[in-house]
Each structure stands twice: as C-alpha cells, then as structure tokens.
Design an enzyme around this catalytic site. Sequence first.
Site, PDB file in Angstrom:
ATOM      1  N   ARG A   1      -1.649  -0.445   9.752  1.00  0.00           N
ATOM      2  CA  ARG A   1      -0.295   0.068  10.321  1.00  0.00           C
ATOM      3  C   ARG A   1      -0.228  -1.776   9.962  1.00  0.00           C
ATOM      4  O   ARG A   1      -0.812  -2.284  11.059  1.00  0.00           O
ATOM      5  CB  ARG A   1       0.217   0.512  11.072  1.00  0.00           C
TER       6      ARG A   1
ATOM      7  N   HIS B   1       2.409  -1.804   0.394  1.00  0.00           N
ATOM      8  CA  HIS B   1       1.869  -0.261   1.289  1.00  0.00           C
ATOM      9  C   HIS B   1       1.690   0.572  -0.184  1.00  0.00           C
ATOM     10  O   HIS B   1       2.084   1.525   0.390  1.00  0.00           O
ATOM     11  CB  HIS B   1       3.384   0.060   1.974  1.00  0.00           C
TER      12      HIS B   1
ATOM     13  N   ASP C   1      -2.494  -4.513   3.238  1.00  0.00           N
ATOM     14  CA  ASP C   1      -1.656  -3.407   2.678  1.00  0.00           C
ATOM     15  C   ASP C   1      -0.005  -2.925   3.452  1.00  0.00           C
ATOM     16  O   ASP C   1       0.735  -2.844   3.233  1.00  0.00           O
ATOM     17  CB  ASP C   1      -2.048  -2.293   2.052  1.00  0.00           C
TER      18      ASP C   1
ATOM     19  N   GLU D   1       7.499  -5.229   7.410  1.00  0.00           N
ATOM     20  CA  GLU D   1       7.583  -4.822   6.361  1.00  0.00           C
ATOM     21  C   GLU D   1       9.362  -3.704   6.566  1.00  0.00           C
ATOM     22  O   GLU D   1       9.492  -3.248   4.959  1.00  0.00           O
ATOM     23  CB  GLU D   1       6.609  -3.902   5.883  1.00  0.00           C
TER      24      GLU D   1
END
Length: 347
Positions: free
Chosen positions: A232, A293, A256, A261
């Site tokens: 996260r 992600h 990632d 985000e």
Amino acid sequence: MKVFVYSARSYDKPALQLAAGGHALQFTEQRLKRDTAQLAAGCEAIVIFTSDDASAPVLDILHSLGVRYILLRSAGYDHVDLKRAAALSIRVANVPEYSPNSVAEQAVAMLMAVNRKLIQGQRLMQLQDFRIDSLQGFDIHGKTVGIIGTGKIGMAFARIMLGFGAKVIAYDLQVNPEAISAGIKYESLEALLRQSDVVSLHCPLTAATRHLMSETQFSWMKPGAILVNTCRGAVINTVDLIKALDSRQLGAACLDVYEFEKGLFFEDHSGDIIHDANFVRLRSFKNVLITAHQGFLTTDAIKEIAETTINNLDCWQNGVPCKNELTVKPGIETDALERKPRIVGSI
C-alpha cells in the site's frame, strides 16, 4: 441477487460474468464515491476495488438504497470504514489469498528491472546508443534482502529471493513458522534496514504501518539500498521518500503503489496535466520505477478474485458462514492478508 460492480475494467468483467452463476451483475467503470453511490439503487450487493471510496458517508447512502453486502475485489480493505459498515449491518468480505505469487513476482520483476537498468538500457537501444557504461547493477546472489511482513505474499517473495541465493531476513510482529523453517531470521525494523541491500514491503496498511517508512527509517537504510513497495502506498511517507532519493541515501525505488494514487491510478489521464507535484517529482527520477498498481494483474489472479468474490456472496445468500468476512472488535483489527486477528499496531 442484483449486484452492482464499481470500477469494472475490461480485464475483470469476463471473469466476474463467468463466475456470477444466478446473480445479475451490473457494471460501471466509475469509482464508488458519494456522487456515484446512487448507481447501486435497487441492488442488495456491490463489488468494489481499492480505488473506490467506502467511507462512512458513502456507506450511509448505500444503506439507504438497500445495499446490505459489500464484496471487495482485493485483499486490502483500508478504503472501507468497517466500523460504520458494522453499525449499519452491512456485511463486508474480501479476497485474502488470490495468487500471492502474482504480487511477489511483480516485486521481483521491478527489482530486477531497476537493479539491472533494463528500462534505461531499452531507451538507449532505441536511440542506437549501445554504450553500457551507465547500466551497472549488482548480483542479488549473496546480498541481504529484508522483507517487512511475512504473510503469504511476503513469503512468496522470500522463496524467490532464497532461490536467487540471497540471505533473507524479516520484520513482523508475528513470527511465521514457515519463515523460520526456511531459515529466515527475524530482526527489529532498525536492524533489518541497516543490514539490507534490498527492502521489500509486504504488510497491510493499518494505523501502525501508515508511514512506517519515513525520514528516520530511511536514515537507517544502507546507502544505495533498493526499496520495493507492492503493498500500500501510504506505508511510505512520500515526501520523505523523495528526500531520501534526492540525497542519494536511497539507491532506487520500485513502486507498484503510491500514497496518493486514488483518482490517479486506474484512470486515463493521457490528456490531462498531473497536478500532483510529488508524483511528478517521483516520476522524474531515473532510479525510480512506478507501475499503476498492477501487481495483481495476471489471468490466474483475476480468475481467483472473481470466483472468491462470488463465493463470498453465495455464502451469505445461503446462510453459510463466510470465512472471508471482515469484522471489527474493540481493540482488534483483522489482517486481510492472513485472516488472523491481530492487535492494532501489528504488521
């Protein structure tokens, strides 16, 4: 049952439709938020993703519309106000164990791409500049890899690193017997960061893990170490990360996920100006690799997510206990990755 699916994409619609059975699914690409909650009118259940907003005000609207079940297409649940859901008698379930290898393999792929300068090498190749002077990396073999969070994904990553011939150490407030059996030694967070050439984050986002990696922790890291985050975004303090990169205390970062985000990832902003100065700054570093992600995005994982999502709903509809149901008890937080009750503050 009538089910409304938010944040639906071309890659997960077919899998959900195939798994739906007798349920009637309606889809939208829009994210769940206050302005879109009304779309679920007439549906008893909704399916949401990590980019959706299931905060208390949104849950209140959903409850007024007759929504009684929320199905998460993810392991993480930090975007859901579980306490408010419980107060409204809205039941929530997640997908805790979808192909942990998919995320672990993404972490490895990013690590190797950054370490061996594959992106830079490809750009030089396109320019017909075949010099390799700027493309030096290091062997993972023989290096120390620190893993923060030894759940299923963390252990999948650990096994790959052991296969590379790395020394693997770990930090977690709960010891995983599988890690001990694999010869992995648990350390304090500070000791792990001071020893590790690579640090990979695999912990859930909780009140205790929010900004787990901040200025102090970056100062503990070995100069030049690589940080990998596929869990996260908010586990890392973005401003402090930028400072650590700018000072060259941190050798590289593989991300990632990103702290801010929501509203950015999973959307097409190709015609927009990105006003997030932190994101623009991160993207400017040659030693930072960012993906949107996508660690979960394999055919195997998508199939398993869809099947588990529908199975969770079937359990409730048939009056069968749902093993993936998320509940809240005073002082206890359920770790969605491990399905074990953990005292608030653990990883």
